[in-house]
Design a protein around this motif. Structure first.
Motif, PDB file in Angstrom:
ATOM      1  N   GLY A  22      39.334 -46.521  -1.429  1.00  0.00           N
ATOM      2  CA  GLY A  22      39.244 -47.979  -1.321  1.00  0.00           C
ATOM      3  C   GLY A  22      39.342 -48.660  -2.662  1.00  0.00           C
ATOM      4  N   LEU A  23      38.667 -48.119  -3.670  1.00  0.00           N
ATOM      5  CA  LEU A  23      38.731 -48.701  -5.012  1.00  0.00           C
ATOM      6  C   LEU A  23      40.143 -48.610  -5.584  1.00  0.00           C
ATOM      7  CD1 LEU A  23      35.353 -47.354  -6.453  1.00  0.00           C
ATOM      8  CD2 LEU A  23      35.888 -49.708  -5.781  1.00  0.00           C
ATOM      9  N   VAL A  24      40.796 -47.475  -5.357  1.00  0.00           N
ATOM     10  CA  VAL A  24      42.180 -47.319  -5.806  1.00  0.00           C
ATOM     11  C   VAL A  24      43.071 -48.327  -5.088  1.00  0.00           C
ATOM     12  CG1 VAL A  24      44.189 -45.774  -5.698  1.00  0.00           C
ATOM     13  CG2 VAL A  24      42.004 -44.923  -6.551  1.00  0.00           C
ATOM     14  N   GLY A  25      42.827 -48.533  -3.806  1.00  0.00           N
ATOM     15  CA  GLY A  25      43.611 -49.498  -3.040  1.00  0.00           C
ATOM     16  C   GLY A  25      43.502 -50.905  -3.587  1.00  0.00           C
ATOM     17  N   GLY A  91      56.509 -44.439   4.021  1.00  0.00           N
ATOM     18  CA  GLY A  91      57.563 -44.901   4.928  1.00  0.00           C
ATOM     19  C   GLY A  91      57.084 -44.986   6.365  1.00  0.00           C
ATOM     20  N   ALA A  92      56.373 -43.950   6.821  1.00  0.00           N
ATOM     21  CA  ALA A  92      55.863 -43.944   8.197  1.00  0.00           C
ATOM     22  C   ALA A  92      54.848 -45.069   8.404  1.00  0.00           C
ATOM     23  CB  ALA A  92      55.234 -42.590   8.517  1.00  0.00           C
ATOM     24  N   ALA A  93      53.991 -45.289   7.422  1.00  0.00           N
ATOM     25  CA  ALA A  93      52.994 -46.356   7.536  1.00  0.00           C
ATOM     26  C   ALA A  93      53.663 -47.725   7.565  1.00  0.00           C
ATOM     27  CB  ALA A  93      51.996 -46.269   6.381  1.00  0.00           C
ATOM     28  N   THR A  94      54.728 -47.883   6.799  1.00  0.00           N
ATOM     29  CA  THR A  94      55.457 -49.151   6.798  1.00  0.00           C
ATOM     30  C   THR A  94      56.108 -49.401   8.156  1.00  0.00           C
ATOM     31  OG1 THR A  94      55.829 -49.016   4.415  1.00  0.00           O
ATOM     32  CG2 THR A  94      57.314 -50.441   5.665  1.00  0.00           C
ATOM     33  N   ALA A 121      43.742 -52.077   9.452  1.00  0.00           N
ATOM     34  CA  ALA A 121      43.645 -50.755  10.087  1.00  0.00           C
ATOM     35  C   ALA A 121      44.395 -49.684   9.310  1.00  0.00           C
ATOM     36  CB  ALA A 121      44.178 -50.831  11.515  1.00  0.00           C
ATOM     37  N   MET A 122      45.431 -50.049   8.589  1.00  0.00           N
ATOM     38  CA  MET A 122      46.290 -49.063   7.935  1.00  0.00           C
ATOM     39  C   MET A 122      45.570 -48.191   6.901  1.00  0.00           C
ATOM     40  SD  MET A 122      48.974 -49.297   9.689  1.00  0.00           S
ATOM     41  CE  MET A 122      49.865 -48.029   8.812  1.00  0.00           C
ATOM     42  N   PRO A 123      44.676 -48.719   6.066  1.00  0.00           N
ATOM     43  CA  PRO A 123      44.031 -47.849   5.081  1.00  0.00           C
ATOM     44  C   PRO A 123      43.243 -46.691   5.715  1.00  0.00           C
ATOM     45  CG  PRO A 123      43.721 -50.118   4.455  1.00  0.00           C
ATOM     46  CD  PRO A 123      44.330 -50.123   5.836  1.00  0.00           C
ATOM     47  N   ILE A 124      42.655 -46.912   6.868  1.00  0.00           N
ATOM     48  CA  ILE A 124      41.906 -45.843   7.531  1.00  0.00           C
ATOM     49  C   ILE A 124      42.861 -44.735   7.963  1.00  0.00           C
ATOM     50  CG2 ILE A 124      40.450 -45.271   9.522  1.00  0.00           C
ATOM     51  CD1 ILE A 124      39.435 -48.252   9.280  1.00  0.00           C
ATOM     52  N   ALA A 130      46.264 -38.893   4.034  1.00  0.00           N
ATOM     53  CA  ALA A 130      46.236 -38.467   2.633  1.00  0.00           C
ATOM     54  C   ALA A 130      45.295 -37.291   2.435  1.00  0.00           C
ATOM     55  CB  ALA A 130      45.821 -39.636   1.731  1.00  0.00           C
ATOM     56  N   ARG A 131      44.120 -37.356   3.019  1.00  0.00           N
ATOM     57  CA  ARG A 131      43.125 -36.298   2.848  1.00  0.00           C
ATOM     58  C   ARG A 131      43.561 -34.992   3.493  1.00  0.00           C
ATOM     59  NH1 ARG A 131      38.048 -34.615   1.831  1.00  0.00           N
ATOM     60  NH2 ARG A 131      36.880 -33.552   3.467  1.00  0.00           N
TER      61      ARG A 131
END
Length: 150
Positions: A22-25, A91-94, A121-124, A130-131
């Protein structure tokens, strides 16, 4: 703040990673908006400025997530493999966010409200990907799952 992140990380490593993510975001958003603003001020058209900002924000997020957020992940894959996976995820998230936004607009949701709902919702979803995929070495269990029966 550092003590809270450290305490959470000892309890559940994914919490520490989520906070760092979140901080990086937030930092990447600053890079995105800053680059966009400078490009527009310098005379770039809207699309060029937006693409430049998004790309620089994505690069900043990848570098920081690789070096800091997921550096604690014992089985992180090499940078080049992570970079390729990150491009696929981005790309998939976009595409997914665009499809969700179109669906909300078709349901009558106002455009800005729809954009905020989708992007909230996207960051979750992106964190989970990513993890467990982008920054994880193939064949290795994610941190904290060793010994669990699937």
């Amino acid at each position: 703040m550092r003590a809270v992140i450290g305490w959470c990380g000892r309890r559940a490593p994914w919490i520490q990673q989520f906070v760092r993510y979140g901080l990086v975001g937030v930092g990447a958003l600053g890079v995105d908006v800053g680059a966009f603003t400078l490009a527009r001020y310098g005379g770039a058209d809207l699309v060029t400025a937006n693409v430049l900002g998004r790309l620089l924000g994505a690069l900043a997020a990848f570098a920081a997530n690789y070096a800091w957020t997921f550096a604690l992940h014992a089985h992180r894959a090499p940078m080049l493999r992570c970079g390729g996976r990150y491009v696929v995820l981005w790309g998939a998230a976009t595409v997914l966010s665009t499809l969700l936004l179109h669906a909300l607009l078709a349901l009558g949701v106002q455009e800005t409200v729809g954009k905020v709902l989708v992007e909230a919702a996207m960051p979750i979803l992106n964190f989970v990907a990513a993890r467990y995929w982008v920054f994880r070495q193939q064949g290795m269990p994610p941190e904290g799952t060793a010994g669990r029966i699937a």
